[in-house]
Design a protein around this motif. Sequence first.
Motif, short mmCIF file in Angstrom:
data_model
loop_
_atom_site.label_atom_id
_atom_site.label_comp_id
_atom_site.label_asym_id
_atom_site.label_seq_id
_atom_site.Cartn_x
_atom_site.Cartn_y
_atom_site.Cartn_z
N LYS A 190 45.15 -36.34 122.57
CA LYS A 190 46.04 -37.46 122.86
C LYS A 190 46.00 -38.52 121.76
CE LYS A 190 45.84 -36.94 127.90
NZ LYS A 190 47.23 -36.43 127.95
N SER A 191 45.05 -38.42 120.86
CA SER A 191 44.94 -39.42 119.80
C SER A 191 44.10 -38.87 118.65
CB SER A 191 44.31 -40.71 120.33
OG SER A 191 42.98 -40.47 120.77
N GLY A 192 44.09 -39.61 117.56
CA GLY A 192 43.29 -39.24 116.40
C GLY A 192 43.29 -40.37 115.41
N TYR A 193 42.70 -40.15 114.25
CA TYR A 193 42.75 -41.17 113.20
C TYR A 193 42.57 -40.53 111.83
CZ TYR A 193 37.57 -41.19 112.90
OH TYR A 193 36.25 -40.85 112.73
N ASP A 194 43.13 -41.21 110.82
CA ASP A 194 42.96 -40.83 109.42
C ASP A 194 42.04 -41.87 108.78
OD1 ASP A 194 44.68 -38.68 109.59
OD2 ASP A 194 46.41 -39.79 108.87
N GLN A 195 41.03 -41.41 108.07
CA GLN A 195 40.18 -42.30 107.29
C GLN A 195 40.42 -41.99 105.81
OE1 GLN A 195 36.18 -43.61 108.45
NE2 GLN A 195 35.44 -42.63 106.58
N VAL A 196 40.83 -43.00 105.06
CA VAL A 196 41.25 -42.80 103.67
C VAL A 196 40.40 -43.66 102.73
CG1 VAL A 196 43.19 -42.91 102.06
CG2 VAL A 196 43.60 -42.39 104.47
N GLN A 197 40.01 -43.08 101.64
CA GLN A 197 39.21 -43.80 100.65
C GLN A 197 39.69 -43.44 99.25
OE1 GLN A 197 34.69 -44.93 100.80
NE2 GLN A 197 34.80 -42.82 100.14
N TRP A 198 39.97 -44.47 98.43
CA TRP A 198 40.38 -44.26 97.05
C TRP A 198 39.28 -44.77 96.14
CZ3 TRP A 198 45.98 -46.75 96.94
CH2 TRP A 198 46.76 -46.13 97.90
N VAL A 199 38.86 -43.98 95.18
CA VAL A 199 37.82 -44.41 94.25
C VAL A 199 38.24 -44.06 92.82
CG1 VAL A 199 36.06 -43.98 96.02
CG2 VAL A 199 36.44 -42.27 94.26
N TYR A 200 37.62 -44.75 91.85
CA TYR A 200 37.95 -44.46 90.45
C TYR A 200 36.70 -44.60 89.59
CZ TYR A 200 37.86 -49.51 89.52
OH TYR A 200 37.47 -50.81 89.38
N GLN A 201 36.77 -44.03 88.42
CA GLN A 201 35.67 -44.13 87.45
C GLN A 201 36.29 -44.32 86.07
OE1 GLN A 201 33.17 -40.69 87.23
NE2 GLN A 201 31.52 -41.75 86.16
N ILE A 202 35.94 -45.41 85.37
CA ILE A 202 36.44 -45.68 84.04
C ILE A 202 35.86 -44.65 83.06
CG2 ILE A 202 36.59 -47.35 82.16
CD1 ILE A 202 38.19 -48.13 84.61
N LEU A 203 36.71 -44.08 82.23
CA LEU A 203 36.30 -43.05 81.27
C LEU A 203 36.38 -43.59 79.84
CD1 LEU A 203 38.31 -40.02 82.73
CD2 LEU A 203 35.89 -40.58 83.13
N PRO A 204 35.64 -42.99 78.93
CA PRO A 204 35.75 -43.37 77.52
C PRO A 204 37.17 -43.08 77.01
CG PRO A 204 33.79 -42.03 77.91
CD PRO A 204 34.62 -41.94 79.16
N PRO A 205 37.64 -43.79 76.01
CA PRO A 205 38.97 -43.51 75.44
C PRO A 205 39.05 -42.06 74.98
CG PRO A 205 38.10 -45.58 74.61
CD PRO A 205 36.97 -44.91 75.33
N SER A 206 40.26 -41.54 74.96
CA SER A 206 40.47 -40.16 74.50
C SER A 206 40.07 -40.05 73.02
CB SER A 206 41.94 -39.75 74.66
OG SER A 206 42.30 -39.78 76.02
N PRO A 207 39.43 -38.96 72.65
CA PRO A 207 39.05 -38.81 71.25
C PRO A 207 40.26 -38.68 70.33
CG PRO A 207 38.67 -36.78 72.51
CD PRO A 207 39.05 -37.84 73.50
N ARG A 211 41.38 -55.74 80.23
CA ARG A 211 42.49 -56.48 79.63
C ARG A 211 43.61 -55.55 79.18
NH1 ARG A 211 39.72 -61.28 75.92
NH2 ARG A 211 38.61 -62.32 77.65
N THR A 212 43.26 -54.32 78.95
CA THR A 212 44.24 -53.31 78.58
C THR A 212 44.09 -52.13 79.54
OG1 THR A 212 42.69 -52.30 77.00
CG2 THR A 212 44.23 -53.98 76.15
N PRO A 213 45.14 -51.33 79.73
CA PRO A 213 45.04 -50.19 80.66
C PRO A 213 43.90 -49.25 80.26
CG PRO A 213 47.33 -50.59 80.06
CD PRO A 213 46.49 -51.45 79.15
N PRO A 214 42.98 -48.98 81.17
CA PRO A 214 41.86 -48.09 80.84
C PRO A 214 42.21 -46.63 81.11
CG PRO A 214 41.54 -48.96 83.02
CD PRO A 214 42.83 -49.57 82.50
N ARG A 215 41.45 -45.75 80.53
CA ARG A 215 41.51 -44.34 80.90
C ARG A 215 40.55 -44.17 82.08
NH1 ARG A 215 38.50 -39.71 78.78
NH2 ARG A 215 39.69 -37.79 79.16
N PHE A 216 41.00 -43.49 83.14
CA PHE A 216 40.15 -43.40 84.32
C PHE A 216 40.36 -42.10 85.08
CE2 PHE A 216 44.03 -45.45 85.78
CZ PHE A 216 44.28 -44.87 87.02
#
Length: 278
Positions: free
Chosen positions: A261-278, A179-184
Motif C-alpha cells: 500500500k506504500s513505499g519510499y525512494d531514498q536518493v543520494q547524489w555524491v561527487y568526487q573532484i578529479l585531476p584535470p585531464s592529461p 572558481r572554474t568548472p572542475p572535472r569530477f
Amino acid sequence: MILLALTLLGQGTMATAGDGPKPELIGNMGAAFAPENYPPAALRVREEGLVVADLTIDAHGLVVGCKILESASTALDEQTCRIVMSRADLFRAAKDKRGKAMIGHYALRVRWSLPGGDTKFHEVARSGSTMSELTVDADGRVSDCRVYTMPGHNVIPDIPCPPSVAGLQKAVMEHSGSRTPPRFHYMGFTDRIFDDGSVINDEVPEGAVVLQRYRVDFAIDATGRAVDCRVSISLSGGGVPHGPTRCEAGIAFVKDQNMPKSGYDQVQWVYQILPPSP
C-alpha cells in the motif's frame, strides 16, 4: 534526477530559434526527459519519434509558450510541452545589450525512443536498488556512463550518456567552491523500498562528497498508481532541485494480491573532484 537521465529515452539536442538574444539552458534536460516521463499512452501503442518545439521563454526564465514545429504523436507532443512548461529550473532568460532580461525563443529537439522495444510501463513493487555513475570533464563533456542494479553491481547494458549535465556541473562547482568548472566523477544511488525491505546504498564511497540526499514517501492506490508523494530533504547542496517524484511521473505498479500500500525512494547524489585531464 541524474540517475534517470542515464537511462534517458528522450534525448534532447538543443538549437536556437529566430534572431536576437537567446535564453540559456542551465538545467538538466536529460533529467527532465527521464525514462519514467515517457507518456504511458505512447508506450501502449509503441509510439516514438522526433518532436521539435519552439519554446517562448519569459524574462524570468520560465517557458510560457510551446509551439510544436515537428510532431511525433499527440501524446509525445503534449508530454514534451508539459515537461518543459512545468519546470522552472531549465532556462535563464535572454538579455539585451544592456543586460536586461527579456523574452526569447529556444528551439528544442527531443527524440523519444522506446526502451529496447519494451512497451511495459508498469513496475513490480519489489524492493531494489540502482547506482549510476558518470565522469564530467571541465568543458562539460560526459563519459563513462554506467548504471548498475544492486546488490552485485550487475551492469545494465547500452546506457547512453545524457546530452547535458549543465545543472549538475554548476551545482558541483558551487558546492565545491571551485572558481572554474572542475572535472569530477558523479555517482547517484536510489533505493526503492517496500514493506520491510532494507536500504542497500547507505554508505558514501571513500573520498566522495554528498551533494544531495532526499527521500520520497508515496502511497499506492487501488489502480497501482503512486500517489500522495511527500519529499523530505535531509541534505541539499548547490541549490539542486530533487528529480521528478513517482507521482509527478505517473508511475504505476503491477497489481496483484501482494501489492503493498506504500513505499519510499531514498536518493543520494555524491561527487568526487578529479585531476584535470592529461
